[in-house]
Design an enzyme around this catalytic site. Structure first.
Site, PDB file in Angstrom:
ATOM      1  N   ASP A 215     114.401 -31.749  -7.295  1.00 46.40           N
ATOM      2  CA  ASP A 215     115.588 -30.946  -7.567  1.00 46.40           C
ATOM      3  C   ASP A 215     115.175 -29.568  -8.059  1.00 46.40           C
ATOM      4  OD1 ASP A 215     117.562 -33.169  -7.224  1.00 46.40           O
ATOM      5  OD2 ASP A 215     116.497 -33.970  -8.968  1.00 46.40           O
TER       6      ASP A 215
ATOM      7  N   ASP B  14     116.675 -26.427 -10.306  1.00 45.50           N
ATOM      8  CA  ASP B  14     117.690 -25.853 -11.181  1.00 45.50           C
ATOM      9  C   ASP B  14     117.454 -24.352 -11.291  1.00 45.50           C
ATOM     10  OD1 ASP B  14     118.637 -28.398 -11.579  1.00 45.50           O
ATOM     11  OD2 ASP B  14     117.604 -28.695 -13.486  1.00 45.50           O
TER      12      ASP B  14
ATOM     13  N   ASP C  23     114.244 -28.308 -24.195  1.00 45.33           N
ATOM     14  CA  ASP C  23     113.705 -29.365 -25.041  1.00 45.33           C
ATOM     15  C   ASP C  23     112.199 -29.301 -25.258  1.00 45.33           C
ATOM     16  OD1 ASP C  23     113.189 -30.038 -22.407  1.00 45.33           O
ATOM     17  OD2 ASP C  23     114.370 -31.885 -22.433  1.00 45.33           O
TER      18      ASP C  23
END
Length: 466
Positions: free
Chosen positions: A75, A77, A151
């Protein structure tokens, strides 16, 4: 000069300069080594469209991490300084979603890219629950604050496909090279803001083979109960990512090691400590991992059916011991397990239905006479049920001969299938009871008679048509 000399004589170390986290380390192609061929053409298209409209736009997060590891990301982003509304106006198929964080899904055919606006440092004023979990936060801000909000250091880098540079605000590339997983900021506070990070740190460590940095690891077992405050749907999404990562077995072992398994999948407390249960779950997870690594599809329903099977067997045995007939007992056991897990993991209805089909087929595989095997072949979920049967055989739960017979029947032609049916009936010590005469429909509705043949496996289940 004098102060420096005195420090040298006294052995006092000079203070290391504090790094300015508002300015990134900029790495060019020769320094980061990313192969542009690993990028998605649609990711390039999105960043280019945003940049041509006057906005900043970067591939961000896990995609950059994977690119630096020379792995093609699944994926992509995108992070930008454009607001969700501004992003939406630039693309024909773009949809703003999310309550806690507003993001934009941009679609190109079946390819979905997630576009987020740079987040500002707004946690202090954001609404939180009594445990410190952020409930809603749509504050936008500059890129360096967005990096601070991410994070782990390895997920806080930005790649610009146009210039081929990487922006690294928190030493992520050094941690990648050292194979270290480090949280950004104060660990306890970051876990409280979003307890799902407790699961993410385990998933990344297991999947990447990285070591969790000591300060990042230390609070995990103490703060594990915070996961109980996270909405079940988010926990399920994270567990599904963990189990479909291609490193499911390593992830579950890491969960136990960090004390995070309690309440997520109760079988991890018991089953993995029992020889047959442990072997069954291990085989199921290894099979899943191998299929994912080979680029084959994996059914979440099959995976969860495997993980929860021995809970079903335990309850199935209890219902039968209480006098319930085998098939109704199995359905009751399945209901109990699915109800309890739905509360904790928010299992989707389709996944629950697939699990129930796989479980309910298992007694029917013991029925190998008459038309029953042919009927079972026509079941829309037969292949999943058959694969599940083979796992049970391989783990030693039931006799291997049953799986071998079904493999031959499944792959055989009409003549071979008839021979197999004959041999199953005539097998020494395994002769089947002669079919009882058909009874009137009224009696069949009351569960009397019928063409069910009784045969018990090592699990104590009795075969029969459903």
């Amino acid at each position: 000069m004098i102060k420096k000399f005195i420090r040298k004589i006294l052995g006092v170390k000079e203070k290391q300069p504090v790094r300015d986290l508002t300015e990134p380390i900029i790495l060019g192609p020769a320094e980061h080594g990313i192969d542009p061929k690993l990028l998605s053409s649609n990711a390039i298209r999105v960043t280019q469209t945003l940049q041509e409209a006057g906005f900043k736009a970067f591939v961000v997060g896990g995609a950059v991490r994977d690119l630096l590891l020379s792995v093609k990301p699944k994926d992509f982003d995108i992070a930008t300084d454009a607001t969700p509304e501004q992003v939406k106006r630039l693309f024909r198929r773009a949809f703003i979603i999310g309550k806690r964080f507003q993001i934009v899904h941009v679609m190109f055919g079946s390819d979905l890219l997630e576009v987020t606006t740079f987040r500002g440092a707004g946690e202090a004023s954001a609404p939180k629950d009594e445990h410190g979990r952020v409930l809603r936060d749509n504050n936008f801000g500059p890129q360096h604050e967005d990096a601070m909000r991410r994070d782990f250091t390895i997920n806080a880098m930005y790649y610009d496909p146009a210039t081929q540079v990487v922006l690294d605000y928190h030493g992520g590339i050094a941690d990648i090279r050292d194979k270290t997983l480090r949280i950004i900021g104060q660990p306890e506070a970051r876990y409280r803001e979003d307890p799902v990070r407790l699961l993410r740190v385990v998933r990344f460590a297991a999947r990447l083979g990285f070591t969790i940095e000591p300060h990042t690891r230390e609070p995990i077992p103490i703060m594990a109960p915070l996961i109980n405050n996270v909405p079940a749907a988010r926990v399920f999404d994270e567990m599904l990512k963990l189990l479909m990562s291609g490193h499911a077995l390593a992830c579950l072992q890491q969960l136990r090691k960090e004390g995070l398994h309690h309440g997520l999948l109760p079988l991890l407390d018991v089953v993995l400590e029992q020889p047959i249960g442990m072997k069954f779950v291990t085989l199921a997870l290894e099979s899943t991992d191998n299929r994912i690594k080979a680029g084959k599809g994996v059914s979440p329903g099959f995976l969860f059916a495997s993980l929860l099977w021995h809970q079903v067997v335990e309850k199935w045995t209890a219902y039968r011991a209480a006098g319930e007939s085998p098939i109704p007992a199995l359905h009751l056991a399945a209901d109990d397990v699915l109800d309890s897990q739905t509360e904790k993991l928010a299992l989707q209805r389709k996944i629950g239905s697939d699990m129930r089909d796989i479980w309910s087929m298992q007694p029917r595989f013991e029925r190998r006479n008459g038309k029953a095997p042919y009927k079972l072949l026509e079941h829309p979920r037969f292949r999943a049920g058959y694969d599940f049967l083979l796992l049970r055989c391989e783990s030693g739960e039931i006799e291997m001969e049953i799986g071998e017979w079904w493999t031959a029947f499944y792959e055989g032609d009409a003549v071979e299938r008839e021979n197999l049916l004959t041999s199953a009936v005539a097998a020494p010590g395994g002769a089947k009871r002669k079919r009882a005469p058909r009874r009137a429909p009224r009696n069949r509705a009351n569960g009397e008679g019928g063409d069910n043949a009784a045969s018990t496996s090592t699990t104590g289940s009795t075969s029969g048509d459903e």
